[in-house]
Scaffold this motif. Sequence first.
Motif, PDB file in Angstrom:
ATOM      1  N   ASP A  40     -20.898  -1.602  -0.715  1.00  0.00           N
ATOM      2  CA  ASP A  40     -20.275  -2.752  -1.353  1.00  0.00           C
ATOM      3  C   ASP A  40     -19.806  -2.336  -2.743  1.00  0.00           C
ATOM      4  O   ASP A  40     -20.458  -2.593  -3.743  1.00  0.00           O
ATOM      5  CB  ASP A  40     -21.271  -3.916  -1.427  1.00  0.00           C
ATOM      6  CG  ASP A  40     -20.604  -5.191  -1.894  1.00  0.00           C
ATOM      7  OD1 ASP A  40     -19.360  -5.260  -1.859  1.00  0.00           O
ATOM      8  OD2 ASP A  40     -21.321  -6.119  -2.308  1.00  0.00           O
ATOM      9  N   SER A  41     -18.671  -1.637  -2.766  1.00  0.00           N
ATOM     10  CA  SER A  41     -18.114  -1.185  -4.036  1.00  0.00           C
ATOM     11  C   SER A  41     -16.654  -1.604  -4.109  1.00  0.00           C
ATOM     12  O   SER A  41     -16.005  -1.822  -3.083  1.00  0.00           O
ATOM     13  CB  SER A  41     -18.229   0.336  -4.171  1.00  0.00           C
ATOM     14  OG  SER A  41     -17.331   0.975  -3.289  1.00  0.00           O
ATOM     15  N   GLU A  42     -16.141  -1.710  -5.323  1.00  0.00           N
ATOM     16  CA  GLU A  42     -14.740  -2.099  -5.495  1.00  0.00           C
ATOM     17  C   GLU A  42     -13.805  -1.101  -4.830  1.00  0.00           C
ATOM     18  O   GLU A  42     -12.810  -1.479  -4.225  1.00  0.00           O
ATOM     19  CB  GLU A  42     -14.406  -2.218  -6.985  1.00  0.00           C
ATOM     20  CG  GLU A  42     -14.987  -3.445  -7.635  1.00  0.00           C
ATOM     21  CD  GLU A  42     -14.559  -3.567  -9.090  1.00  0.00           C
ATOM     22  OE1 GLU A  42     -13.431  -3.155  -9.436  1.00  0.00           O
ATOM     23  OE2 GLU A  42     -15.380  -4.070  -9.879  1.00  0.00           O
ATOM     24  N   GLU A  43     -14.115   0.181  -4.946  1.00  0.00           N
ATOM     25  CA  GLU A  43     -13.264   1.220  -4.353  1.00  0.00           C
ATOM     26  C   GLU A  43     -13.227   1.074  -2.829  1.00  0.00           C
ATOM     27  O   GLU A  43     -12.159   1.113  -2.223  1.00  0.00           O
ATOM     28  CB  GLU A  43     -13.758   2.611  -4.723  1.00  0.00           C
ATOM     29  CG  GLU A  43     -12.894   3.716  -4.136  1.00  0.00           C
ATOM     30  CD  GLU A  43     -13.440   5.107  -4.404  1.00  0.00           C
ATOM     31  OE1 GLU A  43     -12.708   6.062  -4.098  1.00  0.00           O
ATOM     32  OE2 GLU A  43     -14.574   5.236  -4.885  1.00  0.00           O
ATOM     33  N   PHE A  44     -14.399   0.900  -2.212  1.00  0.00           N
ATOM     34  CA  PHE A  44     -14.439   0.743  -0.758  1.00  0.00           C
ATOM     35  C   PHE A  44     -13.653  -0.481  -0.329  1.00  0.00           C
ATOM     36  O   PHE A  44     -12.854  -0.419   0.607  1.00  0.00           O
ATOM     37  CB  PHE A  44     -15.881   0.645  -0.257  1.00  0.00           C
ATOM     38  CG  PHE A  44     -15.966   0.334   1.202  1.00  0.00           C
ATOM     39  CD1 PHE A  44     -15.657   1.303   2.144  1.00  0.00           C
ATOM     40  CD2 PHE A  44     -16.314  -0.932   1.646  1.00  0.00           C
ATOM     41  CE1 PHE A  44     -15.707   1.023   3.508  1.00  0.00           C
ATOM     42  CE2 PHE A  44     -16.360  -1.221   2.998  1.00  0.00           C
ATOM     43  CZ  PHE A  44     -16.061  -0.243   3.923  1.00  0.00           C
ATOM     44  N   VAL A  45     -13.856  -1.596  -0.997  1.00  0.00           N
ATOM     45  CA  VAL A  45     -13.158  -2.839  -0.634  1.00  0.00           C
ATOM     46  C   VAL A  45     -11.657  -2.659  -0.770  1.00  0.00           C
ATOM     47  O   VAL A  45     -10.887  -3.086   0.104  1.00  0.00           O
ATOM     48  CB  VAL A  45     -13.676  -4.029  -1.473  1.00  0.00           C
ATOM     49  CG1 VAL A  45     -12.811  -5.258  -1.263  1.00  0.00           C
ATOM     50  CG2 VAL A  45     -15.128  -4.327  -1.126  1.00  0.00           C
ATOM     51  N   ARG A  46     -11.208  -2.014  -1.835  1.00  0.00           N
ATOM     52  CA  ARG A  46      -9.771  -1.784  -2.034  1.00  0.00           C
ATOM     53  C   ARG A  46      -9.191  -0.946  -0.894  1.00  0.00           C
ATOM     54  O   ARG A  46      -8.135  -1.274  -0.338  1.00  0.00           O
ATOM     55  CB  ARG A  46      -9.544  -1.096  -3.382  1.00  0.00           C
ATOM     56  CG  ARG A  46      -8.087  -0.841  -3.721  1.00  0.00           C
ATOM     57  CD  ARG A  46      -7.941  -0.153  -5.072  1.00  0.00           C
ATOM     58  NE  ARG A  46      -8.679   1.093  -5.198  1.00  0.00           N
ATOM     59  CZ  ARG A  46      -8.296   2.256  -4.653  1.00  0.00           C
ATOM     60  NH1 ARG A  46      -7.188   2.325  -3.946  1.00  0.00           N
ATOM     61  NH2 ARG A  46      -9.026   3.344  -4.817  1.00  0.00           N
ATOM     62  N   LEU A  47      -9.890   0.130  -0.523  1.00  0.00           N
ATOM     63  CA  LEU A  47      -9.421   0.985   0.566  1.00  0.00           C
ATOM     64  C   LEU A  47      -9.461   0.261   1.901  1.00  0.00           C
ATOM     65  O   LEU A  47      -8.557   0.409   2.733  1.00  0.00           O
ATOM     66  CB  LEU A  47     -10.262   2.263   0.632  1.00  0.00           C
ATOM     67  CG  LEU A  47     -10.140   3.197  -0.567  1.00  0.00           C
ATOM     68  CD1 LEU A  47     -11.169   4.304  -0.478  1.00  0.00           C
ATOM     69  CD2 LEU A  47      -8.731   3.745  -0.678  1.00  0.00           C
ATOM     70  N   LEU A  48     -10.494  -0.527   2.116  1.00  0.00           N
ATOM     71  CA  LEU A  48     -10.631  -1.295   3.359  1.00  0.00           C
ATOM     72  C   LEU A  48      -9.497  -2.293   3.506  1.00  0.00           C
ATOM     73  O   LEU A  48      -8.880  -2.402   4.575  1.00  0.00           O
ATOM     74  CB  LEU A  48     -11.985  -1.999   3.373  1.00  0.00           C
ATOM     75  CG  LEU A  48     -12.292  -2.863   4.593  1.00  0.00           C
ATOM     76  CD1 LEU A  48     -12.386  -1.997   5.846  1.00  0.00           C
ATOM     77  CD2 LEU A  48     -13.581  -3.636   4.365  1.00  0.00           C
ATOM     78  N   VAL A  49      -9.192  -3.013   2.450  1.00  0.00           N
ATOM     79  CA  VAL A  49      -8.109  -4.004   2.494  1.00  0.00           C
ATOM     80  C   VAL A  49      -6.767  -3.310   2.736  1.00  0.00           C
ATOM     81  O   VAL A  49      -5.960  -3.773   3.548  1.00  0.00           O
ATOM     82  CB  VAL A  49      -8.092  -4.847   1.207  1.00  0.00           C
ATOM     83  CG1 VAL A  49      -6.825  -5.680   1.107  1.00  0.00           C
ATOM     84  CG2 VAL A  49      -9.331  -5.748   1.157  1.00  0.00           C
ATOM     85  N   ALA A  50      -6.531  -2.180   2.072  1.00  0.00           N
ATOM     86  CA  ALA A  50      -5.275  -1.438   2.274  1.00  0.00           C
ATOM     87  C   ALA A  50      -5.133  -1.018   3.732  1.00  0.00           C
ATOM     88  O   ALA A  50      -4.049  -1.113   4.319  1.00  0.00           O
ATOM     89  CB  ALA A  50      -5.221  -0.228   1.354  1.00  0.00           C
ATOM     90  N   TRP A  51      -6.225  -0.558   4.341  1.00  0.00           N
ATOM     91  CA  TRP A  51      -6.185  -0.163   5.762  1.00  0.00           C
ATOM     92  C   TRP A  51      -5.963  -1.375   6.649  1.00  0.00           C
ATOM     93  O   TRP A  51      -5.115  -1.364   7.545  1.00  0.00           O
ATOM     94  CB  TRP A  51      -7.475   0.555   6.140  1.00  0.00           C
ATOM     95  CG  TRP A  51      -7.645   0.749   7.615  1.00  0.00           C
ATOM     96  CD1 TRP A  51      -6.905   1.578   8.416  1.00  0.00           C
ATOM     97  CD2 TRP A  51      -8.580   0.100   8.470  1.00  0.00           C
ATOM     98  NE1 TRP A  51      -7.335   1.490   9.720  1.00  0.00           N
ATOM     99  CE2 TRP A  51      -8.374   0.583   9.772  1.00  0.00           C
ATOM    100  CE3 TRP A  51      -9.581  -0.841   8.255  1.00  0.00           C
ATOM    101  CZ2 TRP A  51      -9.117   0.155  10.852  1.00  0.00           C
ATOM    102  CZ3 TRP A  51     -10.331  -1.259   9.335  1.00  0.00           C
ATOM    103  CH2 TRP A  51     -10.093  -0.760  10.614  1.00  0.00           C
ATOM    104  N   ALA A  52      -6.726  -2.433   6.410  1.00  0.00           N
ATOM    105  CA  ALA A  52      -6.653  -3.629   7.261  1.00  0.00           C
ATOM    106  C   ALA A  52      -5.262  -4.262   7.239  1.00  0.00           C
ATOM    107  O   ALA A  52      -4.805  -4.788   8.250  1.00  0.00           O
ATOM    108  CB  ALA A  52      -7.711  -4.644   6.843  1.00  0.00           C
ATOM    109  N   GLU A  53      -4.589  -4.197   6.100  1.00  0.00           N
ATOM    110  CA  GLU A  53      -3.240  -4.759   6.004  1.00  0.00           C
ATOM    111  C   GLU A  53      -2.240  -3.975   6.842  1.00  0.00           C
ATOM    112  O   GLU A  53      -1.186  -4.490   7.202  1.00  0.00           O
ATOM    113  CB  GLU A  53      -2.790  -4.816   4.550  1.00  0.00           C
ATOM    114  CG  GLU A  53      -3.510  -5.885   3.756  1.00  0.00           C
ATOM    115  CD  GLU A  53      -3.157  -5.880   2.274  1.00  0.00           C
ATOM    116  OE1 GLU A  53      -2.559  -4.879   1.794  1.00  0.00           O
ATOM    117  OE2 GLU A  53      -3.487  -6.869   1.601  1.00  0.00           O
ATOM    118  N   GLN A  54      -2.556  -2.729   7.162  1.00  0.00           N
ATOM    119  CA  GLN A  54      -1.658  -1.879   7.944  1.00  0.00           C
ATOM    120  C   GLN A  54      -2.031  -1.795   9.425  1.00  0.00           C
ATOM    121  O   GLN A  54      -1.309  -1.193  10.204  1.00  0.00           O
ATOM    122  CB  GLN A  54      -1.648  -0.457   7.359  1.00  0.00           C
ATOM    123  CG  GLN A  54      -1.190  -0.382   5.936  1.00  0.00           C
ATOM    124  CD  GLN A  54       0.256  -0.788   5.780  1.00  0.00           C
ATOM    125  OE1 GLN A  54       1.108  -0.423   6.573  1.00  0.00           O
ATOM    126  NE2 GLN A  54       0.544  -1.570   4.758  1.00  0.00           N
TER     127      GLN A  54
END
Length: 108
Positions: free
Chosen positions: A71-85
């Motif tokens: 649960d880190s900001e970096e992980f969430v940012r990368l997860l959202v970027a992947w999920a949007e694609q």
Amino acid sequence: MDVITTAKPPLCPRCEGEGLLCARVPHGWTNASGAAVEGRTEVVLCAACDAEVPGAAALITWFHVHGQVEDSEEFVRLLVAWAEQVSVPPLDEQRLEAEIELWRNGEL
């Protein structure tokens, strides 16, 4: 989007190899009568299958470095970027009907 965490890594439905992450993402289609059908479907992040997918490479690298969901900001940012694609293939109605028939005949 929901991240699904389990003791065992998810299985990739494309290559049957070990996935890195399973997430539920919004998914929908228009049925035969023209009505919208909306829900969620599970998608698996797989290092082998998704290496060239936009947004996936950075998240795959993150898993290789950190090894697990955090649960880190970096992980969430990368997860959202992947999920949007993430691209969910359209429902293959012929394949679905074939699987239903196999199930009805006790072959699945």
